[in-house]
Design a protein around this motif. Structure first.
Motif, PDB file in Angstrom:
ATOM      1  N   SER A 226       0.971  -1.379   0.152  1.00 19.60           N
ATOM      2  CA  SER A 226       0.216  -0.010   0.001  1.00 19.60           C
ATOM      3  C   SER A 226       0.822   1.233  -0.261  1.00 19.60           C
ATOM      4  N   GLY A 227       0.377   2.117  -0.670  1.00 24.27           N
ATOM      5  CA  GLY A 227       1.305   3.419  -0.722  1.00 24.27           C
ATOM      6  C   GLY A 227       0.902   4.330  -1.921  1.00 24.27           C
ATOM      7  N   VAL A 228       1.866   5.259  -2.281  1.00 19.25           N
ATOM      8  CA  VAL A 228       1.672   6.193  -3.477  1.00 19.25           C
ATOM      9  C   VAL A 228       2.657   5.840  -4.361  1.00 19.25           C
ATOM     10  N   TYR A 229       2.286   5.839  -5.661  1.00 26.24           N
ATOM     11  CA  TYR A 229       3.015   5.439  -6.703  1.00 26.24           C
ATOM     12  C   TYR A 229       3.009   6.566  -7.759  1.00 26.24           C
ATOM     13  N   LEU A 230       3.841   6.724  -8.666  1.00 23.78           N
ATOM     14  CA  LEU A 230       3.999   7.739  -9.668  1.00 23.78           C
ATOM     15  C   LEU A 230       3.864   6.921 -10.940  1.00 23.78           C
ATOM     16  N   ILE A 231       2.976   7.279 -12.067  1.00 22.30           N
ATOM     17  CA  ILE A 231       3.120   6.815 -13.390  1.00 22.30           C
ATOM     18  C   ILE A 231       3.182   7.772 -14.084  1.00 22.30           C
ATOM     19  N   GLN A 232       4.416   7.656 -15.029  1.00 19.73           N
ATOM     20  CA  GLN A 232       5.150   8.698 -15.794  1.00 19.73           C
ATOM     21  C   GLN A 232       5.055   8.087 -17.191  1.00 19.73           C
ATOM     22  N   VAL A 233       4.490   8.968 -18.078  1.00 18.81           N
ATOM     23  CA  VAL A 233       4.305   8.697 -19.470  1.00 18.81           C
ATOM     24  C   VAL A 233       5.379   9.518 -20.279  1.00 18.81           C
ATOM     25  N   SER A 234       6.021   9.044 -20.956  1.00 19.28           N
ATOM     26  CA  SER A 234       7.117   9.783 -22.074  1.00 19.28           C
ATOM     27  C   SER A 234       6.887   9.627 -23.443  1.00 19.28           C
ATOM     28  N   THR A 235       7.106  10.624 -24.382  1.00 21.67           N
ATOM     29  CA  THR A 235       7.115  10.425 -25.729  1.00 21.67           C
ATOM     30  C   THR A 235       8.226  11.621 -26.167  1.00 21.67           C
ATOM     31  N   GLU A 236       8.473  11.277 -27.522  1.00 19.49           N
ATOM     32  CA  GLU A 236       9.247  12.373 -28.078  1.00 19.49           C
ATOM     33  C   GLU A 236       8.815  13.674 -27.894  1.00 19.49           C
ATOM     34  N   ASN A 237       7.572  14.149 -27.592  1.00 18.26           N
ATOM     35  CA  ASN A 237       7.118  15.420 -27.617  1.00 18.26           C
ATOM     36  C   ASN A 237       6.821  15.916 -26.300  1.00 18.26           C
ATOM     37  N   GLY A 238       7.081  15.056 -25.018  1.00 15.66           N
ATOM     38  CA  GLY A 238       7.096  15.581 -23.743  1.00 15.66           C
ATOM     39  C   GLY A 238       6.746  14.291 -22.812  1.00 15.66           C
ATOM     40  N   SER A 239       6.482  14.756 -21.630  1.00 14.19           N
ATOM     41  CA  SER A 239       6.085  13.665 -20.656  1.00 14.19           C
ATOM     42  C   SER A 239       5.074  14.326 -19.692  1.00 14.19           C
ATOM     43  N   GLY A 240       4.307  13.252 -19.022  1.00 20.41           N
ATOM     44  CA  GLY A 240       3.279  13.596 -17.979  1.00 20.41           C
ATOM     45  C   GLY A 240       3.433  12.734 -17.024  1.00 20.41           C
ATOM     46  N   SER A 241       2.847  13.228 -16.001  1.00 25.70           N
ATOM     47  CA  SER A 241       2.947  11.897 -14.709  1.00 25.70           C
ATOM     48  C   SER A 241       1.528  12.145 -13.975  1.00 25.70           C
ATOM     49  N   HIS A 242       1.100  10.988 -13.166  1.00 27.59           N
ATOM     50  CA  HIS A 242       0.062  10.675 -12.227  1.00 27.59           C
ATOM     51  C   HIS A 242       0.313  10.052 -11.106  1.00 27.59           C
ATOM     52  N   ARG A 243      -0.058  10.684  -9.948  1.00 24.76           N
ATOM     53  CA  ARG A 243      -0.228   9.966  -8.582  1.00 24.76           C
ATOM     54  C   ARG A 243      -1.089   8.826  -8.651  1.00 24.76           C
ATOM     55  N   VAL A 244      -0.851   7.861  -8.047  1.00 29.41           N
ATOM     56  CA  VAL A 244      -1.754   6.513  -7.894  1.00 29.41           C
ATOM     57  C   VAL A 244      -1.718   6.142  -6.512  1.00 29.41           C
ATOM     58  N   MET A 245      -2.736   6.153  -5.727  1.00 34.94           N
ATOM     59  CA  MET A 245      -2.732   5.369  -4.475  1.00 34.94           C
ATOM     60  C   MET A 245      -3.079   4.045  -4.656  1.00 34.94           C
ATOM     61  N   LYS A 246      -2.062   3.012  -3.792  1.00 29.36           N
ATOM     62  CA  LYS A 246      -2.831   1.711  -3.661  1.00 29.36           C
ATOM     63  C   LYS A 246      -3.310   1.423  -2.227  1.00 29.36           C
ATOM     64  N   LYS A 247      -4.413   1.128  -1.954  1.00 28.64           N
ATOM     65  CA  LYS A 247      -4.778   0.860  -0.700  1.00 28.64           C
ATOM     66  C   LYS A 247      -4.588  -0.592  -0.213  1.00 28.64           C
TER      67      LYS A 247
END
Length: 66
Positions: free
Chosen positions: A45-66
């Motif tokens: 359980s805890g907080v995880y980060l999903i990061q998506v990267s392409t040639e044009n940039g990147s973005g991320s989202h936090r996910v909490m697993k209970k």
């Protein structure tokens, strides 16, 4: 957990990271509309980060697993 992407021309890299920033899993995708499954069942359980990267940039989202 499913990650759905709509990529026009570029491939992407999806990284699952723990709260310390260490990479737990990496998934490579091709261009087009794709859905990838990330299995979180074995993670603590805890907080995880999903990061998506392409040639044009990147973005991320936090996910909490209970």
């Amino acid at each position: 957990m499913n990650v759905a992407l709509d990529l026009e021309e570029n491939a992407a890299r999806i990284e699952l990271r723990n709260s310390l920033g260490a990479i737990i899993e990496t998934v490579e995708t091709s261009s087009g509309s794709v859905t990838r499954q990330l299995d979180l069942s074995s993670l603590a359980s805890g907080v995880y980060l999903i990061q998506v990267s392409t040639e044009n940039g990147s973005g991320s989202h936090r996910v909490m697993k209970k």
